[in-house]
Design a protein around this motif. Structure first.
Motif, short mmCIF file in Angstrom:
data_model
loop_
_atom_site.label_atom_id
_atom_site.label_comp_id
_atom_site.label_asym_id
_atom_site.label_seq_id
_atom_site.Cartn_x
_atom_site.Cartn_y
_atom_site.Cartn_z
N ALA A 77 -4.87 4.61 2.82
CA ALA A 77 -3.90 3.61 2.37
C ALA A 77 -4.59 2.80 1.28
O ALA A 77 -5.65 2.22 1.50
CB ALA A 77 -3.48 2.71 3.52
N GLU A 84 0.07 5.64 0.84
CA GLU A 84 -0.92 6.60 1.33
C GLU A 84 -1.15 7.67 0.28
O GLU A 84 -0.20 8.21 -0.29
CB GLU A 84 -0.47 7.23 2.64
CG GLU A 84 -0.66 6.32 3.81
CD GLU A 84 -0.65 7.05 5.14
OE1 GLU A 84 -0.45 8.28 5.18
OE2 GLU A 84 -0.85 6.38 6.15
N THR A 104 0.80 -1.21 0.00
CA THR A 104 0.00 0.00 0.00
C THR A 104 0.84 1.27 0.00
O THR A 104 2.01 1.26 0.34
CB THR A 104 -0.94 0.04 1.22
OG1 THR A 104 -0.16 0.07 2.41
CG2 THR A 104 -1.88 -1.14 1.24
N THR A 154 -3.41 11.34 -0.38
CA THR A 154 -4.03 12.42 0.38
C THR A 154 -5.19 12.99 -0.43
O THR A 154 -5.03 13.34 -1.60
CB THR A 154 -3.01 13.53 0.68
OG1 THR A 154 -1.91 12.95 1.39
CG2 THR A 154 -3.63 14.63 1.52
N GLN A 161 -6.01 11.09 4.69
CA GLN A 161 -5.11 10.16 4.02
C GLN A 161 -5.72 8.77 4.00
O GLN A 161 -6.32 8.34 4.98
CB GLN A 161 -3.75 10.14 4.69
CG GLN A 161 -3.02 11.46 4.56
CD GLN A 161 -1.61 11.39 5.08
OE1 GLN A 161 -1.35 10.77 6.10
NE2 GLN A 161 -0.70 12.03 4.39
#
Length: 103
Positions: free
Chosen positions: A21, A11, A9, A13, A19
């Protein structure tokens, strides 16, 4: 696609600062989330997006179980997850609507 592990994964935004994943395979395709918290992605070619009559981008919601698209089947809901073949809500067989922050 199997459920992602932390190593698979990244992250991303959202425009509102949240945020998420998401699996590395789909991270660059995520456009945002819908009111149910499902990821929304454009189908197929991201360079030439499909558009609705009003000019907005055609997006599909990804299933909560595998972050895959849905497909029609003879399941009780009429739609199954392409990743695990479990029955999912009929919403995963059609277009999604961006109602929450864009990625």
């Amino acid at each position: 696609m199997p459920r992602p592990t932390p190593a698979d994964t990244v992250e991303i935004t959202l425009a509102d600062g949240r945020q998420l994943a998401v699996h590395t395979v789909i991270a660059d395709r995520v456009r945002g989330i819908d009111a149910d918290g499902d990821l929304l992605v454009p189908p197929g070619d991201t360079e030439n997006p499909i558009r609705h009559d009003d000019g907005s981008e055609y997006l599909i919601p990804l299933t909560p179980c595998c972050h895959a698209s849905g497909k029609g089947s003879e399941s009780p809901t009429g739609v199954v997850c392409r990743g695990c073949y479990r029955p999912v809500d009929g919403k995963y067989g059609g277009p999604g609507f961006l109602t929450i922050a864009r990625a």
